[in-house]
Design a protein around this motif. Structure first.
Motif, PDB file in Angstrom:
ATOM      1  N   GLY A 331      36.088  -1.719  81.586  1.00  0.00           N
ATOM      2  CA  GLY A 331      35.369  -2.186  82.765  1.00  0.00           C
ATOM      3  C   GLY A 331      34.028  -1.505  82.929  1.00  0.00           C
ATOM      4  O   GLY A 331      33.014  -2.156  83.221  1.00  0.00           O
ATOM      5  N   VAL A 332      33.983  -0.188  82.726  1.00  0.00           N
ATOM      6  CA  VAL A 332      32.730   0.561  82.906  1.00  0.00           C
ATOM      7  C   VAL A 332      31.698   0.179  81.854  1.00  0.00           C
ATOM      8  O   VAL A 332      30.524  -0.078  82.184  1.00  0.00           O
ATOM      9  CB  VAL A 332      33.021   2.081  82.860  1.00  0.00           C
ATOM     10  CG1 VAL A 332      31.714   2.871  82.801  1.00  0.00           C
ATOM     11  CG2 VAL A 332      33.846   2.503  84.071  1.00  0.00           C
ATOM     12  N   PHE A 333      32.094   0.116  80.589  1.00  0.00           N
ATOM     13  CA  PHE A 333      31.115  -0.134  79.525  1.00  0.00           C
ATOM     14  C   PHE A 333      30.634  -1.584  79.510  1.00  0.00           C
ATOM     15  O   PHE A 333      29.456  -1.842  79.251  1.00  0.00           O
ATOM     16  CB  PHE A 333      31.699   0.259  78.164  1.00  0.00           C
ATOM     17  CG  PHE A 333      31.548   1.723  77.855  1.00  0.00           C
ATOM     18  CD1 PHE A 333      30.480   2.181  77.102  1.00  0.00           C
ATOM     19  CD2 PHE A 333      32.451   2.649  78.348  1.00  0.00           C
ATOM     20  CE1 PHE A 333      30.317   3.528  76.825  1.00  0.00           C
ATOM     21  CE2 PHE A 333      32.302   4.001  78.088  1.00  0.00           C
ATOM     22  CZ  PHE A 333      31.231   4.446  77.327  1.00  0.00           C
ATOM     23  N   ILE A 334      31.508  -2.543  79.787  1.00  0.00           N
ATOM     24  CA  ILE A 334      31.058  -3.927  79.887  1.00  0.00           C
ATOM     25  C   ILE A 334      30.105  -4.079  81.067  1.00  0.00           C
ATOM     26  O   ILE A 334      29.100  -4.803  80.997  1.00  0.00           O
ATOM     27  CB  ILE A 334      32.261  -4.883  80.039  1.00  0.00           C
ATOM     28  CG1 ILE A 334      33.035  -4.979  78.717  1.00  0.00           C
ATOM     29  CG2 ILE A 334      31.803  -6.280  80.461  1.00  0.00           C
ATOM     30  CD1 ILE A 334      32.262  -5.626  77.575  1.00  0.00           C
ATOM     31  N   THR A 335      30.388  -3.354  82.149  1.00  0.00           N
ATOM     32  CA  THR A 335      29.481  -3.376  83.302  1.00  0.00           C
ATOM     33  C   THR A 335      28.104  -2.860  82.917  1.00  0.00           C
ATOM     34  O   THR A 335      27.074  -3.461  83.278  1.00  0.00           O
ATOM     35  CB  THR A 335      30.060  -2.525  84.447  1.00  0.00           C
ATOM     36  OG1 THR A 335      31.275  -3.123  84.912  1.00  0.00           O
ATOM     37  CG2 THR A 335      29.085  -2.422  85.605  1.00  0.00           C
TER      38      THR A 335
END
Length: 535
Positions: A331-335
């Motif tokens: 979730g963090v890296f795709i964001t």
């Protein structure tokens, strides 16, 4: 259970690359198929995608830790989550592309905004359906044959994900054929690369290398500045745009797409929750589905027209040793990728041809699944259920080719085609509401095989109702496209033009009604026969 375990690293890489492939398909579709501007893609759509990813992945990571604490375990794996693949293609090809073509045909000043608005409405309505459907999903599932649900998805996989990208692969056969073989070897051959390298990462690297060697990359040529759009894009709510979208006449026009896709999304997510339960992680269905719906609503509220869902593949991540951390990292890296404009550089570096074989494989798996989990006696129901989606894809190709050639879709073209034996009118009728007709035909054949005549009559009665209201089989020619025709709504609002047929698919409605009558009489006019007896 700790937030991060040894297996979370590999699980994150696999999840991140899989989602990156989707984004590498999404961005070119928005640019090439829909003609969206970079400002809309990187400034609105991708930040909206980021919000939906963050909402879902962080929740499912927290949910995994909660389950681990409740059961005193350390081996709980979070549910995988991201953009719905069928929803992605359905919203591009069945909602936003027709909306843009309609806007162009009507001479509207901003076709891009009109198409984006249609996607926002479809996404928001889909999210509402996911949210509400989470409380009744089991009841719907009990009354709908498995073959009918999976055949509907299988047709989309076979046509819009399979044949479409098979065509594209052969348009560039050097990279297309090689990537098809590599993808099939890895996934159909059930092998892995030495050294434990993630397959999707290796495939992307090989495809990118071939693309650069053959001149397909950099995408856009040397004139493109890959870092031009790399900056921070803060996700802002688009409440005003969403309100304008709902008042723009998009709601009823795309219900025939939104309702089946939303319903199938709910049921697919439910099946994936059951798959996780079979692997040992029993998550409560209602909150899991509710958050998936909230993720889709958040996507629409922040500018993304693409729905989200719980992914298939939980057992695979569990075997990798992934727990909760892989979901949070994903979730963090795709964001970060979505809000920094990094996708602009990635799409310049990695052409769509490097990843389309993976999407084609996904389409094949979706179609194959319809047979794998369906009893053999119901195979005819699955096959017939594939036809409407294939027809819809063929008609999309026809309309695109006609428009590209400068011709106009009108009654004279249909008459000439019919005289030549190409029944385009029938194809256009099947195209409108094809997800409905696929489900109805497949469910009806399941009932026929079981000799459940009353249930078969009920499905045909539903078909008659949908056709009568114009949500299925009713279409109007716009010159460059066909759109759903709802004259009953125009009559109710006092905007019906003189001479317009009030029953747009009256023939189809009558046909379904008579079919229902046949089933009601079947119990009295037929008797069972042996398998080897001639009919």
């Amino acid at each position: 259970m700790k937030w991060f375990s040894r297996g979370d690293g590999e699980g994150f890489v696999v999840a991140f690359v899989n989602n990156l492939v989707q984004l590498l398909i999404l961005a070119p579709l928005c640019t090439g198929v829909l003609g969206f501007s970079p400002g809309l893609i990187y400034g609105r759509i991708l930040p909206g995608v980021a919000i939906s990813f963050l909402v879902g992945n962080l929740f499912y990571a927290w949910q995994a830790r909660l389950l681990a604490k409740r059961e005193g375990r350390t081996d709980v794996t979070a549910l995988p989550y991201g953009i719905s693949t069928p929803g992605l293609f359905a919203h591009v090809f069945l909602v936003m592309l027709p909306a843009k073509q309609l806007a162009i045909a009507q001479g509207l000043s901003d076709p891009e905004r009109f198409a984006w608005h249609a996607g926002l409405v479809a996404c928001f309505l889909g999210g509402l359906l996911e949210f509400g459907g989470s409380f009744v999903a089991e009841k719907v599932r009990r009354h709908t044959p498995v073959a009918a649900m999976l055949a509907t998805l299988g047709g989309v996989g076979l046509g819009f994900l399979g044949l479409a990208f098979f065509f594209q692969a052969y348009a560039q056969p050097v990279i297309g054929i090689v990537m098809l073989v590599l993808v099939f070897v890895v996934f159909f051959g059930r092998v892995k690369f030495r050294g434990g390298l993630p397959a999707t990462l290796v495939l992307l690297a090989v495809g990118t290398a071939i693309a650069w060697a053959t001149g397909l990359a950099p995408v856009g040529g040397p004139a493109v500045q890959p870092l031009e759009h790399v900056r921070f894009y803060f996700p802002w709510p688009v409440v005003g745009e969403l309100w304008a979208a709902f008042s723009g006449g998009h709601i009823l026009a795309y219900l025939s797409v939104v309702i089946p896709i939303g319903l199938l999304g709910v049921l697919a997510s439910l099946q994936n929750i059951e798959s996780a339960a079979a692997a040992g992680d029993r998550y409560p269905a209602t909150p899991s589905l509710v958050v998936s719906g909230l993720g889709t609503l958040a996507a629409a509220a922040f500018g993304s027209p693409f729905p989200t869902s719980i992914y298939i593949g939980h057992p695979a991540w569990k075997k990798l040793g992934a727990r909760a951390g892989y979901s949070a990292l994903n979730g963090v890296f795709i964001t970060l990728v979505c809000v920094t404009g990094t996708m602009a550089a990635l799409t310049w570096l990695i052409p769509a041809e490097a990843g389309i074989a993976i999407i084609l494989w996904i389409g094949s798996i979706i179609a194959a699944q319809a047979f794998e989990v369906t009893e053999k006696k119901y195979y005819p129901a699955v096959i017939v259920g594939l036809f409407p989606a294939l027809a819809a894809w063929v008609m999309l190709v026809v309309k695109t080719a006609v428009g590209a050639g400068g011709a106009s879709l009108d009654a004279s073209l249909l008459s000439a085609a019919h005289a030549a034996g190409a029944y385009l009118g029938g194809g256009f009728a099947l195209e409108q509401g094809f997800l409905y007709s696929a489900m109805i035909w497949s469910a009806t054949i399941v009932c026929i095989i079981d000799r459940a005549w009353l249930r078969a009559a009920g499905w045909c009665a539903l078909g008659a109702l949908l056709a009568l209201t114009g949500l299925m089989h009713a279409y109007a020619l716009t010159g460059r496209d066909t759109v759903i025709d709802l004259p009953l709504l125009a009559w109710a609002t006092g905007t019906l033009t003189p001479g317009r047929n009030l029953l747009p698919a009256g023939g189809a409605a009558l046909g379904y009604a008579l079919a229902a009558l046949v089933f009601l009489l079947a119990k009295f006019i037929t008797v069972p026969r042996a398998e080897d007896e001639v009919a």
